[in-house]
Structures are given as C-alpha cells and as structure tokens.
Design a protein around this motif. Sequence first.
Motif, PDB file in Angstrom:
ATOM      1  N   ALA A  35      -4.872  -0.948   2.759  1.00 34.71           N
ATOM      2  CA  ALA A  35      -3.629  -0.354   3.277  1.00 34.71           C
ATOM      3  C   ALA A  35      -2.423  -0.875   2.506  1.00 34.71           C
ATOM      4  CB  ALA A  35      -3.479  -0.657   4.771  1.00 34.71           C
ATOM      5  N   CYS A  36      -2.422  -2.166   2.210  1.00 31.71           N
ATOM      6  CA  CYS A  36      -1.327  -2.747   1.439  1.00 31.71           C
ATOM      7  C   CYS A  36      -1.281  -2.150   0.029  1.00 31.71           C
ATOM      8  CB  CYS A  36      -1.514  -4.263   1.369  1.00 31.71           C
ATOM      9  SG  CYS A  36      -0.307  -5.094   0.346  1.00 31.71           S
ATOM     10  N   LEU A  37      -2.443  -2.048  -0.607  1.00 33.56           N
ATOM     11  CA  LEU A  37      -2.491  -1.528  -1.975  1.00 33.56           C
ATOM     12  C   LEU A  37      -2.121  -0.046  -2.036  1.00 33.56           C
ATOM     13  CD1 LEU A  37      -5.689  -3.423  -3.126  1.00 33.56           C
ATOM     14  CD2 LEU A  37      -3.370  -3.797  -3.960  1.00 33.56           C
ATOM     15  N   PHE A  38      -2.589   0.733  -1.068  1.00 29.19           N
ATOM     16  CA  PHE A  38      -2.226   2.155  -1.046  1.00 29.19           C
ATOM     17  C   PHE A  38      -0.753   2.341  -0.697  1.00 29.19           C
ATOM     18  CE2 PHE A  38      -6.878   3.160  -0.307  1.00 29.19           C
ATOM     19  CZ  PHE A  38      -7.057   3.661  -1.581  1.00 29.19           C
ATOM     20  N   GLY A  39      -0.179   1.400   0.060  1.00 29.18           N
ATOM     21  CA  GLY A  39       1.248   1.462   0.345  1.00 29.18           C
ATOM     22  C   GLY A  39       2.092   1.334  -0.917  1.00 29.18           C
ATOM     23  N   LYS A  40       1.551   0.659  -1.931  1.00 28.56           N
ATOM     24  CA  LYS A  40       2.261   0.487  -3.202  1.00 28.56           C
ATOM     25  C   LYS A  40       1.915   1.564  -4.221  1.00 28.56           C
ATOM     26  CE  LYS A  40       2.309  -4.500  -2.718  1.00 28.56           C
ATOM     27  NZ  LYS A  40       3.621  -5.038  -2.954  1.00 28.56           N
ATOM     28  N   SER A  41       0.848   2.328  -3.963  1.00 26.90           N
ATOM     29  CA  SER A  41       0.391   3.271  -4.996  1.00 26.90           C
ATOM     30  C   SER A  41       0.404   4.731  -4.570  1.00 26.90           C
ATOM     31  CB  SER A  41      -1.019   2.894  -5.451  1.00 26.90           C
ATOM     32  OG  SER A  41      -1.938   3.035  -4.386  1.00 26.90           O
ATOM     33  N   SER A  42       0.033   5.014  -3.313  1.00 29.08           N
ATOM     34  CA  SER A  42      -0.115   6.403  -2.902  1.00 29.08           C
ATOM     35  C   SER A  42       0.326   6.578  -1.443  1.00 29.08           C
ATOM     36  CB  SER A  42      -1.573   6.843  -3.059  1.00 29.08           C
ATOM     37  OG  SER A  42      -1.759   8.128  -2.514  1.00 29.08           O
ATOM     38  N   PRO A  43       1.534   7.066  -1.227  1.00 25.06           N
ATOM     39  CA  PRO A  43       1.983   7.277   0.158  1.00 25.06           C
ATOM     40  C   PRO A  43       1.066   8.223   0.939  1.00 25.06           C
ATOM     41  CG  PRO A  43       3.826   7.470  -1.358  1.00 25.06           C
ATOM     42  CD  PRO A  43       2.582   7.359  -2.197  1.00 25.06           C
ATOM     43  N   ARG A  44       0.508   9.215   0.261  1.00 22.76           N
ATOM     44  CA  ARG A  44      -0.362  10.174   0.948  1.00 22.76           C
ATOM     45  C   ARG A  44      -1.630   9.486   1.469  1.00 22.76           C
ATOM     46  NH1 ARG A  44      -4.613  13.274  -0.608  1.00 22.76           N
ATOM     47  NH2 ARG A  44      -4.413  12.637  -2.767  1.00 22.76           N
ATOM     48  N   VAL A  45      -2.282   8.684   0.627  1.00 25.19           N
ATOM     49  CA  VAL A  45      -3.506   7.997   1.047  1.00 25.19           C
ATOM     50  C   VAL A  45      -3.168   6.913   2.074  1.00 25.19           C
ATOM     51  CG1 VAL A  45      -5.497   6.657   0.272  1.00 25.19           C
ATOM     52  CG2 VAL A  45      -4.638   8.515  -1.146  1.00 25.19           C
ATOM     53  N   HIS A  46      -2.036   6.232   1.894  1.00 22.06           N
ATOM     54  CA  HIS A  46      -1.623   5.224   2.861  1.00 22.06           C
ATOM     55  C   HIS A  46      -1.416   5.858   4.235  1.00 22.06           C
ATOM     56  CE1 HIS A  46       1.345   2.622   4.938  1.00 22.06           C
ATOM     57  NE2 HIS A  46       0.530   1.688   4.507  1.00 22.06           N
ATOM     58  N   HIS A  47      -0.748   7.003   4.267  1.00 19.16           N
ATOM     59  CA  HIS A  47      -0.542   7.704   5.542  1.00 19.16           C
ATOM     60  C   HIS A  47      -1.884   8.104   6.165  1.00 19.16           C
ATOM     61  CE1 HIS A  47       1.238  10.248   8.583  1.00 19.16           C
ATOM     62  NE2 HIS A  47       0.442  11.227   8.199  1.00 19.16           N
ATOM     63  N   TRP A  48      -2.797   8.609   5.344  1.00 16.35           N
ATOM     64  CA  TRP A  48      -4.120   8.981   5.861  1.00 16.35           C
ATOM     65  C   TRP A  48      -4.814   7.769   6.469  1.00 16.35           C
ATOM     66  CZ3 TRP A  48      -8.843   7.060   4.076  1.00 16.35           C
ATOM     67  CH2 TRP A  48      -9.957   7.631   4.665  1.00 16.35           C
ATOM     68  N   LEU A  49      -4.716   6.630   5.790  1.00 14.76           N
ATOM     69  CA  LEU A  49      -5.408   5.427   6.255  1.00 14.76           C
ATOM     70  C   LEU A  49      -4.804   4.899   7.557  1.00 14.76           C
ATOM     71  CD1 LEU A  49      -7.730   3.602   5.409  1.00 14.76           C
ATOM     72  CD2 LEU A  49      -6.104   2.216   4.139  1.00 14.76           C
ATOM     73  N   VAL A  50      -3.473   4.854   7.642  1.00 21.31           N
ATOM     74  CA  VAL A  50      -2.855   4.294   8.858  1.00 21.31           C
ATOM     75  C   VAL A  50      -2.923   5.256  10.041  1.00 21.31           C
ATOM     76  CG1 VAL A  50      -1.333   2.724   7.605  1.00 21.31           C
ATOM     77  CG2 VAL A  50      -0.513   4.980   8.225  1.00 21.31           C
ATOM     78  N   THR A  51      -3.228   6.518   9.803  1.00 25.18           N
ATOM     79  CA  THR A  51      -3.409   7.457  10.915  1.00 25.18           C
ATOM     80  C   THR A  51      -4.880   7.768  11.168  1.00 25.18           C
ATOM     81  OG1 THR A  51      -3.112   9.351   9.419  1.00 25.18           O
ATOM     82  CG2 THR A  51      -1.157   8.542  10.597  1.00 25.18           C
ATOM     83  N   HIS A  52      -5.772   7.104  10.453  1.00 30.18           N
ATOM     84  CA  HIS A  52      -7.211   7.332  10.610  1.00 30.18           C
ATOM     85  C   HIS A  52      -7.655   6.844  11.995  1.00 30.18           C
ATOM     86  CE1 HIS A  52     -11.541   6.892   9.907  1.00 30.18           C
ATOM     87  NE2 HIS A  52     -11.364   7.800   8.971  1.00 30.18           N
ATOM     88  N   PRO A  53      -8.543   7.594  12.669  1.00 29.75           N
ATOM     89  CA  PRO A  53      -8.963   7.198  14.018  1.00 29.75           C
ATOM     90  C   PRO A  53      -9.666   5.834  14.069  1.00 29.75           C
ATOM     91  CG  PRO A  53      -9.736   9.423  13.504  1.00 29.75           C
ATOM     92  CD  PRO A  53      -9.087   8.888  12.274  1.00 29.75           C
ATOM     93  N   TRP A  54     -10.410   5.463  13.048  1.00 28.26           N
ATOM     94  CA  TRP A  54     -11.128   4.183  13.061  1.00 28.26           C
ATOM     95  C   TRP A  54     -10.264   3.025  12.592  1.00 28.26           C
ATOM     96  CZ3 TRP A  54     -16.410   5.566  10.383  1.00 28.26           C
ATOM     97  CH2 TRP A  54     -17.151   6.381  11.241  1.00 28.26           C
ATOM     98  N   PHE A  55      -9.491   3.234  11.542  1.00 32.74           N
ATOM     99  CA  PHE A  55      -8.783   2.135  10.904  1.00 32.74           C
ATOM    100  C   PHE A  55      -7.311   2.040  11.282  1.00 32.74           C
ATOM    101  CE2 PHE A  55     -11.922   3.507   7.529  1.00 32.74           C
ATOM    102  CZ  PHE A  55     -12.860   2.563   7.865  1.00 32.74           C
ATOM    103  N   GLY A  56      -6.707   3.122  11.716  1.00 32.44           N
ATOM    104  CA  GLY A  56      -5.267   3.166  11.932  1.00 32.44           C
ATOM    105  C   GLY A  56      -4.758   2.158  12.944  1.00 32.44           C
ATOM    106  N   GLY A  57      -5.418   2.053  14.084  1.00 31.08           N
ATOM    107  CA  GLY A  57      -4.972   1.116  15.119  1.00 31.08           C
ATOM    108  C   GLY A  57      -5.038  -0.320  14.652  1.00 31.08           C
ATOM    109  N   MET A  58      -6.111  -0.663  13.962  1.00 27.35           N
ATOM    110  CA  MET A  58      -6.283  -2.016  13.456  1.00 27.35           C
ATOM    111  C   MET A  58      -5.180  -2.359  12.446  1.00 27.35           C
ATOM    112  SD  MET A  58      -9.580  -3.490  11.347  1.00 27.35           S
ATOM    113  CE  MET A  58      -9.851  -1.885  10.653  1.00 27.35           C
TER     114      MET A  58
END
Length: 127
Positions: A35-58
């Motif tokens: 999440a940290c690395l995608f936050g620096k490289s790809s806003p689209r993938v970072h958004h997908w990851l932080v809103t993902h049902p399994w990983f987003g809450g964590m």
Amino acid sequence: MRILFALLGSISLALGVLGAFLPVLPTTPFVLLSACLFGKSSPRVHHWLVTHPWFGGMISDWQQHRGLRAHVRRRALWMMALSFTFSIYMVPLWSVKVGLGLTFVVLVLWFLRLPLVPDPPVPVDRS
C-alpha cells in the motif's frame, strides 16, 4: 522511480497473498508495504488496494491508528498457530522444529504488542 515502486509493490502484494496460504510468511506487513509503495507509484492501484474487501480495512486501521482490530488479531493468531504447528509436524529435523517454535513465540509476542483498534460503536435504534 514510479516504475520501481510499482514493481516492488507488486512483489510485496504477491508475497502478502502467498502469506495467507504459506506458513511462516506473514501477510499483513507485505500488504501494508505494498500500500505504501503503490501510494508512491500508482494512485489507481493504491485506491483499489485500500478499498479492497479483504485488505482495505487492515490498511486503513494501520494508517489511521497503527494497530489492528481484535477479530483480525484473533484470526491471525489462529492461522499462525495452525501453520506453525503443521510446519513443525512436517519437518523431520529437531533443530528446525526448535527454530520454528522459537520463531513462533517471538512472532506471537511481537504481534500481541501491536495496539488494538476499537470497533466502531453500533448505533442503537431507540424507536
């Protein structure tokens, strides 16, 4: 640098997903790193990851509170116990069994020191 961060984020996420199924490979640190690395490289993938049902809450619990929820901790401790027990059972060398046991104890002690994030209050219907 964006390409490097995206590549490292992809590797970290793959290791995190593998960690959900393989003993001794942790899921949470790799997902948080990705999440940290995608936050620096790809806003689209970072958004997908932080809103993902399994990983987003964590991820949001870690970013906001530097901790995890009690049910996540319980589930993680059970999965660690099961995977280490299976690994210790399967390994034929006693020295490796002892090493796995010590690793498990250290990992559990570290994991129990992480702060717990309180669950949000449940609204009460007073009608």
